[in-house]
Design a protein around this motif. Structure first.
Motif, mmCIF file in Angstrom:
data_model
loop_
_atom_site.group_PDB
_atom_site.id
_atom_site.type_symbol
_atom_site.label_atom_id
_atom_site.label_comp_id
_atom_site.label_asym_id
_atom_site.label_seq_id
_atom_site.Cartn_x
_atom_site.Cartn_y
_atom_site.Cartn_z
ATOM 1 N N LYS A 269 69.384 -44.152 -10.115
ATOM 2 C CA LYS A 269 70.167 -43.475 -11.145
ATOM 3 C C LYS A 269 69.263 -42.847 -12.200
ATOM 4 C CE LYS A 269 72.456 -47.202 -12.273
ATOM 5 N NZ LYS A 269 73.470 -48.090 -12.931
ATOM 6 N N ILE A 270 69.821 -41.860 -12.921
ATOM 7 C CA ILE A 270 69.132 -41.321 -14.092
ATOM 8 C C ILE A 270 68.808 -42.470 -15.041
ATOM 9 C CG2 ILE A 270 69.613 -40.033 -16.216
ATOM 10 C CD1 ILE A 270 70.805 -37.832 -14.481
ATOM 11 N N ASN A 271 67.599 -42.416 -15.629
ATOM 12 C CA ASN A 271 67.118 -43.549 -16.414
ATOM 13 C C ASN A 271 66.393 -43.030 -17.660
ATOM 14 O OD1 ASN A 271 66.340 -46.136 -17.196
ATOM 15 N ND2 ASN A 271 65.767 -46.735 -15.115
ATOM 16 N N HIS A 272 65.539 -43.837 -18.220
ATOM 17 C CA HIS A 272 64.707 -43.473 -19.365
ATOM 18 C C HIS A 272 65.557 -43.095 -20.585
ATOM 19 C CE1 HIS A 272 61.490 -43.579 -16.473
ATOM 20 N NE2 HIS A 272 61.962 -42.557 -15.808
ATOM 21 N N GLY A 273 66.707 -43.749 -20.732
ATOM 22 C CA GLY A 273 67.515 -43.553 -21.932
ATOM 23 C C GLY A 273 68.603 -42.520 -21.840
ATOM 24 N N ALA A 274 68.612 -41.689 -20.799
ATOM 25 C CA ALA A 274 69.673 -40.691 -20.636
ATOM 26 C C ALA A 274 70.883 -41.343 -19.966
ATOM 27 C CB ALA A 274 69.174 -39.519 -19.810
ATOM 28 N N PRO A 275 72.093 -40.836 -20.203
ATOM 29 C CA PRO A 275 73.294 -41.439 -19.599
ATOM 30 C C PRO A 275 73.269 -41.346 -18.097
ATOM 31 C CG PRO A 275 73.817 -39.346 -20.653
ATOM 32 C CD PRO A 275 72.418 -39.692 -21.054
ATOM 33 N N ASP A 276 73.879 -42.353 -17.438
ATOM 34 C CA ASP A 276 73.838 -42.397 -15.978
ATOM 35 C C ASP A 276 75.226 -42.386 -15.346
ATOM 36 O OD1 ASP A 276 74.816 -44.957 -16.400
ATOM 37 O OD2 ASP A 276 73.031 -45.982 -15.666
ATOM 38 N N HIS A 277 76.257 -41.951 -16.106
ATOM 39 C CA HIS A 277 77.600 -41.841 -15.535
ATOM 40 C C HIS A 277 78.326 -40.673 -16.206
ATOM 41 C CE1 HIS A 277 81.653 -42.894 -14.155
ATOM 42 N NE2 HIS A 277 81.046 -43.591 -13.216
ATOM 43 N N ILE A 278 79.207 -40.047 -15.458
ATOM 44 C CA ILE A 278 79.911 -38.858 -15.953
ATOM 45 C C ILE A 278 80.709 -39.158 -17.213
ATOM 46 C CG2 ILE A 278 81.901 -39.253 -14.440
ATOM 47 C CD1 ILE A 278 80.383 -35.842 -15.483
ATOM 48 N N ARG A 279 81.183 -40.385 -17.363
ATOM 49 C CA ARG A 279 81.983 -40.707 -18.555
ATOM 50 C C ARG A 279 81.148 -40.644 -19.830
ATOM 51 N NH1 ARG A 279 81.949 -45.715 -15.685
ATOM 52 N NH2 ARG A 279 80.262 -47.052 -16.429
ATOM 53 N N ASP A 280 79.820 -40.738 -19.696
ATOM 54 C CA ASP A 280 78.940 -40.725 -20.863
ATOM 55 C C ASP A 280 78.111 -39.450 -20.933
ATOM 56 O OD1 ASP A 280 79.702 -43.419 -21.517
ATOM 57 O OD2 ASP A 280 78.367 -44.113 -19.919
ATOM 58 N N PHE A 281 78.530 -38.407 -20.245
ATOM 59 C CA PHE A 281 77.743 -37.178 -20.120
ATOM 60 C C PHE A 281 77.334 -36.641 -21.493
ATOM 61 C CE2 PHE A 281 76.567 -32.905 -18.976
ATOM 62 C CZ PHE A 281 76.163 -33.000 -17.644
ATOM 63 N N GLN A 283 75.018 -33.480 -22.690
ATOM 64 C CA GLN A 283 74.261 -32.312 -22.234
ATOM 65 C C GLN A 283 72.861 -32.260 -22.818
ATOM 66 O OE1 GLN A 283 76.217 -28.587 -22.906
ATOM 67 N NE2 GLN A 283 74.585 -27.363 -21.976
ATOM 68 N N GLN A 284 72.730 -32.502 -24.097
ATOM 69 C CA GLN A 284 71.427 -32.394 -24.747
ATOM 70 C C GLN A 284 70.454 -33.437 -24.208
ATOM 71 O OE1 GLN A 284 71.624 -32.533 -29.023
ATOM 72 N NE2 GLN A 284 69.429 -32.261 -29.303
ATOM 73 N N ALA A 285 70.925 -34.672 -24.059
ATOM 74 C CA ALA A 285 70.041 -35.732 -23.567
ATOM 75 C C ALA A 285 69.640 -35.494 -22.116
ATOM 76 C CB ALA A 285 70.733 -37.088 -23.705
ATOM 77 N N LEU A 286 70.572 -35.032 -21.312
ATOM 78 C CA LEU A 286 70.287 -34.822 -19.890
ATOM 79 C C LEU A 286 69.387 -33.613 -19.663
ATOM 80 C CD1 LEU A 286 73.841 -35.651 -18.536
ATOM 81 C CD2 LEU A 286 71.735 -36.931 -18.022
ATOM 82 N N ALA A 287 69.509 -32.599 -20.496
ATOM 83 C CA ALA A 287 68.711 -31.388 -20.322
ATOM 84 C C ALA A 287 67.250 -31.596 -20.676
ATOM 85 C CB ALA A 287 69.291 -30.260 -21.164
ATOM 86 N N ALA A 288 66.925 -32.696 -21.356
ATOM 87 C CA ALA A 288 65.535 -32.958 -21.753
ATOM 88 C C ALA A 288 65.056 -34.324 -21.255
ATOM 89 C CB ALA A 288 65.410 -32.879 -23.267
ATOM 90 N N ARG A 289 65.745 -34.900 -20.282
ATOM 91 C CA ARG A 289 65.446 -36.254 -19.825
ATOM 92 C C ARG A 289 64.121 -36.326 -19.053
ATOM 93 N NH1 ARG A 289 68.446 -33.709 -16.095
ATOM 94 N NH2 ARG A 289 68.020 -34.176 -13.883
ATOM 95 N N VAL A 290 63.570 -37.531 -18.963
ATOM 96 C CA VAL A 290 62.472 -37.810 -18.047
ATOM 97 C C VAL A 290 63.080 -38.144 -16.691
ATOM 98 C CG1 VAL A 290 60.547 -39.357 -17.512
ATOM 99 C CG2 VAL A 290 60.935 -38.596 -19.867
ATOM 100 N N ILE A 291 62.578 -37.515 -15.646
ATOM 101 C CA ILE A 291 63.155 -37.627 -14.306
ATOM 102 C C ILE A 291 62.612 -38.858 -13.596
ATOM 103 C CG2 ILE A 291 63.213 -36.487 -12.041
ATOM 104 C CD1 ILE A 291 63.122 -33.821 -13.733
ATOM 105 N N VAL A 292 63.484 -39.534 -12.879
ATOM 106 C CA VAL A 292 63.091 -40.694 -12.071
ATOM 107 C C VAL A 292 62.429 -40.183 -10.799
ATOM 108 C CG1 VAL A 292 63.876 -42.750 -10.863
ATOM 109 C CG2 VAL A 292 64.985 -42.065 -13.003
ATOM 110 N N THR A 293 61.169 -40.554 -10.593
ATOM 111 C CA THR A 293 60.413 -40.057 -9.443
ATOM 112 C C THR A 293 59.997 -41.208 -8.534
ATOM 113 O OG1 THR A 293 58.302 -40.194 -10.622
ATOM 114 C CG2 THR A 293 59.524 -38.114 -10.781
ATOM 115 N N GLY A 294 59.469 -40.839 -7.383
ATOM 116 C CA GLY A 294 58.971 -41.809 -6.416
ATOM 117 C C GLY A 294 58.180 -41.087 -5.351
ATOM 118 N N PRO A 295 57.616 -41.809 -4.398
ATOM 119 C CA PRO A 295 56.835 -41.162 -3.336
ATOM 120 C C PRO A 295 57.615 -40.101 -2.569
ATOM 121 C CG PRO A 295 56.465 -43.529 -3.325
ATOM 122 C CD PRO A 295 57.578 -43.284 -4.293
ATOM 123 N N HIS A 296 58.936 -40.262 -2.462
ATOM 124 C CA HIS A 296 59.736 -39.281 -1.723
ATOM 125 C C HIS A 296 59.690 -37.904 -2.369
ATOM 126 C CE1 HIS A 296 62.336 -40.755 -4.912
ATOM 127 N NE2 HIS A 296 63.106 -39.697 -4.752
#
Length: 313
Positions: A269-281, A283-296
């Motif tokens: 899920k989206i992490n690092h402090g940004a909301p992770d469900h549509i009920r808490d959407f 826009q400002q926080a999601l547009a500048a969020r840190v992305i969850v990454t991995g080897p994939h």
């Protein structure tokens, strides 16, 4: 820090919010051997009407460049027509990712008129232009159904100058390799599909992620380690600015927010402090969020790069 972050030089941050990608369910008429979400006829997960309403309200407020609808087979969701009509009435650009074969099944033919009447762009997976390659990975008769659906869509105005787009996606897992160059492969697709009397708008090449059924196949053949190494060895930093996760939010069938469809497959899920469900959407926080990454994430940055819109560099 994972291997992707090391190669990318640290955290990856979003740079906007242009695309809302909505996965309306994992039920599908096909069980493709390369499906990273492992969708299929036995899956029962479908987005409910309340979640779709919340997404529609969010889209109306955010006004993204496009609402990108995917699955499974999106057509299995009984609430999809009402969702599409609401977003169309709001003037929002729409595209649906369909396997097209579903449109030839009894009870689903009405989607031809729905899609064409609303002018909805379609993105259709056709992992190869040859029947002998498509049917073994997608099921007997699928190639013929896709060709038949394309003929009907062409007759309804798809690919005409003022008509909606019909894009195709190449993601054929020929083995532990990167896809061929997009332009040359598109020319081959056009020539071969012209023999069937069908045309399309653009071809998008997507690198197969070592996830889901494709990873299982690689592991069974002892090719997984080699493929991971290939993705690492061909990392291309020029792809980083155009990564789809940087301007997109992916919404799972239950309303959970992800950075991309591949993170959804992994349950990241989206992490690092940004909301992770549509009920808490937010826009400002999601547009500048840190992305969850991995080897994939190496799959999107290998070679010419890969995204839901095709190559990146």
């Amino acid at each position: 820090m994972n291997v992707f972050d090391e190669l990318a030089g640290g955290d990856l941050a979003a740079t906007g919010l242009d695309v809302l990608q909505v996965n309306v369910g994992l039920k599908c008429n096909l069980s493709c051997s390369h499906c990273h979400l492992e969708a299929g006829p036995s899956r029962s997960e479908l987005m409910d009407a309340a979640t779709l309403d919340a997404i529609a309200a969010t889209a109306e407020a955010v006004r993204p460049r496009v609402v990108d609808i995917t699955g499974g087979s999106p057509e299995f969701n009984p609430h999809l027509p009402a969702f599409l009509r609401r977003l169309h009435a709001a003037g929002l650009p729409l595209q649906v990712r369909s396997n097209l074969a579903i449109l030839m099944e009894p009870g689903f033919e009405h989607f031809f008129d729905l899609y064409s009447s609303l002018g909805i762009d379609l993105v259709a997976s056709l992992p190869c232009y040859l029947q002998e390659n498509v049917d073994p990975m997608r099921g007997p008769g699928v190639h013929a159904k896709v060709i038949a659906a394309m003929r009907r869509l062409n007759a309804l105005g798809y690919t005409q100058p003022e008509g909606p787009r019909l894009d195709l996606v190449f993601n054929h897992p020929l083995g532990p390799y990167l896809p061929p160059a997009q332009k040359g492969l598109e020319d081959a697709y056009r020539a071969e599909l012209a023999k069937h009397g069908v045309i399309f708008s653009n071809l998008l090449t997507i690198t197969n992620m070592p996830l889901g059924r494709y990873l299982e196949e690689l592991e069974a053949k002892g090719q997984a380690d080699g493929y991971w190494q290939l993705l690492r060895d061909t990392f291309n930093p020029d792809t980083l600015p155009g990564l789809m996760c940087r301007k997109q939010v992916n919404i799972g069938w239950d309303g959970t927010l992800y950075d991309c469809d591949f993170n959804q497959a992994l349950g990241l899920k989206i992490n690092h402090g940004a909301p992770d469900h549509i009920r808490d959407f937010d826009q400002q926080a999601l547009a500048a969020r840190v992305i969850v990454t991995g080897p994939h994430c190496l799959g999107c940055t290998a070679g010419a790069g890969s995204s839901c819109a095709g190559t990146l560099a």
